[in-house]
Design a protein around this motif. Structure first.
Motif, PDB file in Angstrom:
ATOM      1  N   TRP A 193       0.810  -1.213   0.000  1.00 42.04           N
ATOM      2  CA  TRP A 193       0.000   0.000   0.000  1.00 42.04           C
ATOM      3  C   TRP A 193       0.849   1.272   0.000  1.00 42.04           C
ATOM      4  O   TRP A 193       0.338   2.347  -0.276  1.00 42.04           O
ATOM      5  CB  TRP A 193      -0.920   0.010   1.225  1.00 42.04           C
ATOM      6  N   GLY A 194       2.116   1.170   0.381  1.00 41.00           N
ATOM      7  CA  GLY A 194       2.989   2.333   0.398  1.00 41.00           C
ATOM      8  C   GLY A 194       3.295   2.884   1.775  1.00 41.00           C
ATOM      9  O   GLY A 194       4.005   3.888   1.894  1.00 41.00           O
ATOM     10  N   TYR A 195       2.803   2.251   2.836  1.00 44.54           N
ATOM     11  CA  TYR A 195       3.005   2.782   4.181  1.00 44.54           C
ATOM     12  C   TYR A 195       4.478   2.809   4.584  1.00 44.54           C
ATOM     13  O   TYR A 195       4.869   3.630   5.426  1.00 44.54           O
ATOM     14  CB  TYR A 195       2.226   1.949   5.197  1.00 44.54           C
ATOM     15  N   CYS A 196       5.287   1.919   4.028  1.00 43.00           N
ATOM     16  CA  CYS A 196       6.699   1.917   4.426  1.00 43.00           C
ATOM     17  C   CYS A 196       7.514   2.921   3.613  1.00 43.00           C
ATOM     18  O   CYS A 196       8.713   3.056   3.829  1.00 43.00           O
ATOM     19  CB  CYS A 196       7.293   0.519   4.304  1.00 43.00           C
ATOM     20  N   ASN A 197       6.871   3.645   2.707  1.00 44.64           N
ATOM     21  CA  ASN A 197       7.569   4.634   1.879  1.00 44.64           C
ATOM     22  C   ASN A 197       6.867   5.987   1.934  1.00 44.64           C
ATOM     23  O   ASN A 197       6.735   6.676   0.920  1.00 44.64           O
ATOM     24  CB  ASN A 197       7.651   4.142   0.435  1.00 44.64           C
ATOM     25  N   MET A 198       6.448   6.403   3.109  1.00 47.76           N
ATOM     26  CA  MET A 198       5.744   7.677   3.250  1.00 47.76           C
ATOM     27  C   MET A 198       6.687   8.871   3.187  1.00 47.76           C
ATOM     28  O   MET A 198       6.237  10.003   2.999  1.00 47.76           O
ATOM     29  CB  MET A 198       4.969   7.711   4.568  1.00 47.76           C
ATOM     30  N   GLY A 199       7.991   8.637   3.364  1.00 44.69           N
ATOM     31  CA  GLY A 199       8.952   9.730   3.426  1.00 44.69           C
ATOM     32  C   GLY A 199       9.262  10.093   4.863  1.00 44.69           C
ATOM     33  O   GLY A 199       8.414   9.957   5.764  1.00 44.69           O
ATOM     34  N   ALA A 200      10.470  10.579   5.116  1.00 41.33           N
ATOM     35  CA  ALA A 200      10.957  10.789   6.486  1.00 41.33           C
ATOM     36  C   ALA A 200      10.083  11.756   7.276  1.00 41.33           C
ATOM     37  O   ALA A 200       9.762  11.509   8.448  1.00 41.33           O
ATOM     38  CB  ALA A 200      12.403  11.273   6.468  1.00 41.33           C
ATOM     39  N   GLU A 201       9.671  12.869   6.672  1.00 47.22           N
ATOM     40  CA  GLU A 201       8.887  13.850   7.422  1.00 47.22           C
ATOM     41  C   GLU A 201       7.520  13.298   7.796  1.00 47.22           C
ATOM     42  O   GLU A 201       7.038  13.515   8.916  1.00 47.22           O
ATOM     43  CB  GLU A 201       8.756  15.148   6.616  1.00 47.22           C
ATOM     44  N   TRP A 222       6.262   0.089  22.599  1.00 43.40           N
ATOM     45  CA  TRP A 222       6.605   0.553  21.247  1.00 43.40           C
ATOM     46  C   TRP A 222       7.648  -0.378  20.628  1.00 43.40           C
ATOM     47  O   TRP A 222       8.720  -0.557  21.193  1.00 43.40           O
ATOM     48  CB  TRP A 222       7.176   1.976  21.281  1.00 43.40           C
ATOM     49  N   SER A 223       7.322  -0.930  19.483  1.00 38.42           N
ATOM     50  CA  SER A 223       8.307  -1.638  18.669  1.00 38.42           C
ATOM     51  C   SER A 223       8.461  -0.847  17.387  1.00 38.42           C
ATOM     52  O   SER A 223       7.532  -0.786  16.574  1.00 38.42           O
ATOM     53  CB  SER A 223       7.847  -3.069  18.374  1.00 38.42           C
ATOM     54  N   LEU A 224       9.605  -0.204  17.221  1.00 41.93           N
ATOM     55  CA  LEU A 224       9.790   0.670  16.058  1.00 41.93           C
ATOM     56  C   LEU A 224       9.582  -0.070  14.754  1.00 41.93           C
ATOM     57  O   LEU A 224       9.063   0.488  13.788  1.00 41.93           O
ATOM     58  CB  LEU A 224      11.178   1.304  16.096  1.00 41.93           C
ATOM     59  N   ALA A 225       9.992  -1.342  14.710  1.00 43.12           N
ATOM     60  CA  ALA A 225       9.890  -2.074  13.446  1.00 43.12           C
ATOM     61  C   ALA A 225       9.792  -3.554  13.663  1.00 43.12           C
ATOM     62  O   ALA A 225      10.320  -4.099  14.633  1.00 43.12           O
ATOM     63  CB  ALA A 225      11.091  -1.772  12.554  1.00 43.12           C
ATOM     64  N   ASN A 226       9.130  -4.190  12.750  1.00 47.07           N
ATOM     65  CA  ASN A 226       9.282  -5.614  12.495  1.00 47.07           C
ATOM     66  C   ASN A 226      10.319  -5.722  11.379  1.00 47.07           C
ATOM     67  O   ASN A 226      10.065  -5.302  10.253  1.00 47.07           O
ATOM     68  CB  ASN A 226       7.936  -6.205  12.076  1.00 47.07           C
ATOM     69  N   GLU A 227      11.524  -6.206  11.714  1.00 46.34           N
ATOM     70  CA  GLU A 227      12.597  -6.411  10.745  1.00 46.34           C
ATOM     71  C   GLU A 227      13.059  -5.085  10.103  1.00 46.34           C
ATOM     72  O   GLU A 227      12.931  -4.854   8.914  1.00 46.34           O
ATOM     73  CB  GLU A 227      12.157  -7.450   9.713  1.00 46.34           C
ATOM     74  N   TYR A 228      13.603  -4.238  10.981  1.00 49.22           N
ATOM     75  CA  TYR A 228      14.037  -2.906  10.567  1.00 49.22           C
ATOM     76  C   TYR A 228      15.055  -2.963   9.434  1.00 49.22           C
ATOM     77  O   TYR A 228      15.097  -2.068   8.564  1.00 49.22           O
ATOM     78  CB  TYR A 228      14.638  -2.149  11.768  1.00 49.22           C
ATOM     79  N   ASP A 229      15.910  -4.007   9.441  1.00 48.85           N
ATOM     80  CA  ASP A 229      16.996  -4.069   8.467  1.00 48.85           C
ATOM     81  C   ASP A 229      16.497  -4.310   7.050  1.00 48.85           C
ATOM     82  O   ASP A 229      17.217  -4.022   6.086  1.00 48.85           O
ATOM     83  CB  ASP A 229      18.009  -5.154   8.856  1.00 48.85           C
ATOM     84  N   PHE A 230      15.266  -4.786   6.886  1.00 43.23           N
ATOM     85  CA  PHE A 230      14.694  -4.952   5.550  1.00 43.23           C
ATOM     86  C   PHE A 230      14.190  -3.619   4.990  1.00 43.23           C
ATOM     87  O   PHE A 230      13.774  -3.549   3.833  1.00 43.23           O
ATOM     88  CB  PHE A 230      13.559  -5.969   5.570  1.00 43.23           C
ATOM     89  N   LEU A 231      14.238  -2.563   5.838  1.00 44.91           N
ATOM     90  CA  LEU A 231      13.828  -1.226   5.403  1.00 44.91           C
ATOM     91  C   LEU A 231      14.991  -0.245   5.406  1.00 44.91           C
ATOM     92  O   LEU A 231      14.784   0.958   5.252  1.00 44.91           O
ATOM     93  CB  LEU A 231      12.729  -0.696   6.338  1.00 44.91           C
ATOM     94  N   ILE A 232      16.218  -0.752   5.566  1.00 44.82           N
ATOM     95  CA  ILE A 232      17.358   0.122   5.822  1.00 44.82           C
ATOM     96  C   ILE A 232      17.651   1.055   4.650  1.00 44.82           C
ATOM     97  O   ILE A 232      18.208   2.142   4.829  1.00 44.82           O
ATOM     98  CB  ILE A 232      18.605  -0.724   6.195  1.00 44.82           C
ATOM     99  N   ASP A 233      17.257   0.672   3.429  1.00 40.08           N
ATOM    100  CA  ASP A 233      17.502   1.539   2.274  1.00 40.08           C
ATOM    101  C   ASP A 233      16.662   2.812   2.327  1.00 40.08           C
ATOM    102  O   ASP A 233      17.084   3.860   1.820  1.00 40.08           O
ATOM    103  CB  ASP A 233      17.208   0.791   0.966  1.00 40.08           C
ATOM    104  N   VAL A 234      15.476   2.748   2.902  1.00 37.31           N
ATOM    105  CA  VAL A 234      14.601   3.923   2.967  1.00 37.31           C
ATOM    106  C   VAL A 234      14.571   4.530   4.363  1.00 37.31           C
ATOM    107  O   VAL A 234      14.161   5.686   4.524  1.00 37.31           O
ATOM    108  CB  VAL A 234      13.169   3.587   2.505  1.00 37.31           C
ATOM    109  N   LYS A 235      14.992   3.767   5.367  1.00 34.23           N
ATOM    110  CA  LYS A 235      15.023   4.276   6.733  1.00 34.23           C
ATOM    111  C   LYS A 235      16.373   3.896   7.363  1.00 34.23           C
ATOM    112  O   LYS A 235      16.493   2.843   8.019  1.00 34.23           O
ATOM    113  CB  LYS A 235      13.863   3.695   7.554  1.00 34.23           C
ATOM    114  N   PRO A 236      17.390   4.723   7.176  1.00 30.77           N
ATOM    115  CA  PRO A 236      18.714   4.411   7.739  1.00 30.77           C
ATOM    116  C   PRO A 236      18.693   4.440   9.264  1.00 30.77           C
ATOM    117  O   PRO A 236      17.738   4.927   9.880  1.00 30.77           O
ATOM    118  CB  PRO A 236      19.607   5.514   7.162  1.00 30.77           C
ATOM    119  N   VAL A 237      19.748   3.928   9.861  1.00 25.93           N
ATOM    120  CA  VAL A 237      19.807   3.824  11.318  1.00 25.93           C
ATOM    121  C   VAL A 237      19.583   5.178  11.984  1.00 25.93           C
ATOM    122  O   VAL A 237      18.898   5.270  13.017  1.00 25.93           O
ATOM    123  CB  VAL A 237      21.154   3.205  11.755  1.00 25.93           C
TER     124      VAL A 237
END
Length: 311
Positions: A193-201, A222-237
């Motif tokens: 749906w695009g929720y993981c690519n909403m943009g940083a702001e 709060w769990s920031l992510a399920n498998e954060y490393d699979f999103l690392i290209d769009v959400k860096p550390v």
């Protein structure tokens, strides 16, 4: 005000005070001209509040109320206790025995009722669940409702679907009534749906909104992510760290904060002080003592194996 886009344009907060203690609480817009401030008093007594806002109608509102004793079997939020353990706010020990129901609140209402009835008998005291729907085995159906307002063939990331958030509130409250902690996953990669690519702001605005909206629910983790490393290209550390800081600043109740890895070699740096406990996905549970020693925090083995035939 209901005109324009209050989610983006209107700022609201309040200072709640008891004696010399003051607590900053952010407010949020809930649609249809309704604004809310949710506060979980940390102690009994006569609390006072005064609001601040860039909207004149919402600024300078003041009042008071009495915080009374909690109901029986209500122990407050879970905290880290004695470095490696958990306890409720009143000191009652807590040992997590959890399951995963990623998108149960996105299923048909009859299935949601069935899920709650099953949980009431199952003995679990914690579930991992996600705000956003998931595209995953056994989760191919469309969600009950979108999280943000439809716009063309996609969604408007600056306009929440308030009905969806109100439903999330209600289901988290139902878990609390069952004595179940809701370990809420804010981002995940299983998305069509695009929720993981909403943009940083937009991501940061959403995290701040969640802190304001849910910070007064006693059973939130709060769990920031399920498998954060699979999103690392769009959400860096560095961005994940920003999300942690937003929760630190805007969740007035200071709920537990963690982040979950996918690749067993990609543990987050849980030594960071804004991470309250360790969340690990790794089938080699024999390393638990090593993780405990390395990070100096409680270790929760989340998703170490699967039951049944999910794969």
């Amino acid at each position: 005000p209901a005109d324009g886009n209050p989610y983006v344009e209107v700022e609201l907060s309040a200072i709640f005070s008891l004696g010399n203690r003051e607590i900053f609480v952010p407010g949020f817009y809930d649609g249809d001209g309704t604004y809310r401030l949710r506060f979980m008093p940390p102690s009994q007594g006569q609390w006072r509040y005064v609001t601040s806002s860039n909207a004149s109608e919402l600024a300078g509102q003041a009042g008071s109320f009495a915080a009374i004793a909690p109901r029986p079997r209500v122990h407050g939020p879970v905290r880290v206790r004695n470095r490696f353990h958990f306890a409720y706010d009143d000191g009652t020990p807590y040992a997590p025995f959890g399951t995963t129901c990623y998108v149960w609140q996105h299923q048909p209402l009859a299935m949601q009722d069935e899920t709650l009835a099953t949980l009431a008998k199952a003995g679990f005291n914690k579930i991992r669940m996600a705000t956003f729907p998931k595209d995953y085995p056994y989760n191919k159906n469309e969600p009950l409702m979108p999280i943000f307002a439809p716009k063309g063939e996609g969604f408007d990331w600056e306009r929440p679907n308030y009905a969806a958030f109100r439903h999330l509130d209600a289901q988290i409250d139902k878990l609390a009534a069952l004595g179940i902690e809701a370990d809420l996953i804010l981002f995940h990669p299983y998305d069509r749906w695009g929720y993981c690519n909403m943009g940083a702001e937009n991501d940061k605005r959403y995290v701040a909104y969640m802190a304001a909206r849910l910070g007064a629910h006693r059973n939130i983790w709060w769990s920031l992510a399920n498998e954060y490393d699979f999103l690392i290209d769009v959400k860096p550390v560095a961005l994940w760290d920003e999300f942690f800081h937003i929760l630190e600043e805007r969740d007035h109740s200071g709920h537990l904060r963690s982040i979950h890895n996918g690749d067993a070699r990609m543990n987050f740096d849980h030594r960071k002080p804004w991470v309250t406990h360790v969340c690990i996905q790794n089938p080699d549970v024999k390393q638990t003592q090593l993780w405990r020693d390395a990070y100096g925090k409680p270790v929760v083995n989340d998703e170490l194996e699967y039951e049944g035939d999910i794969f």
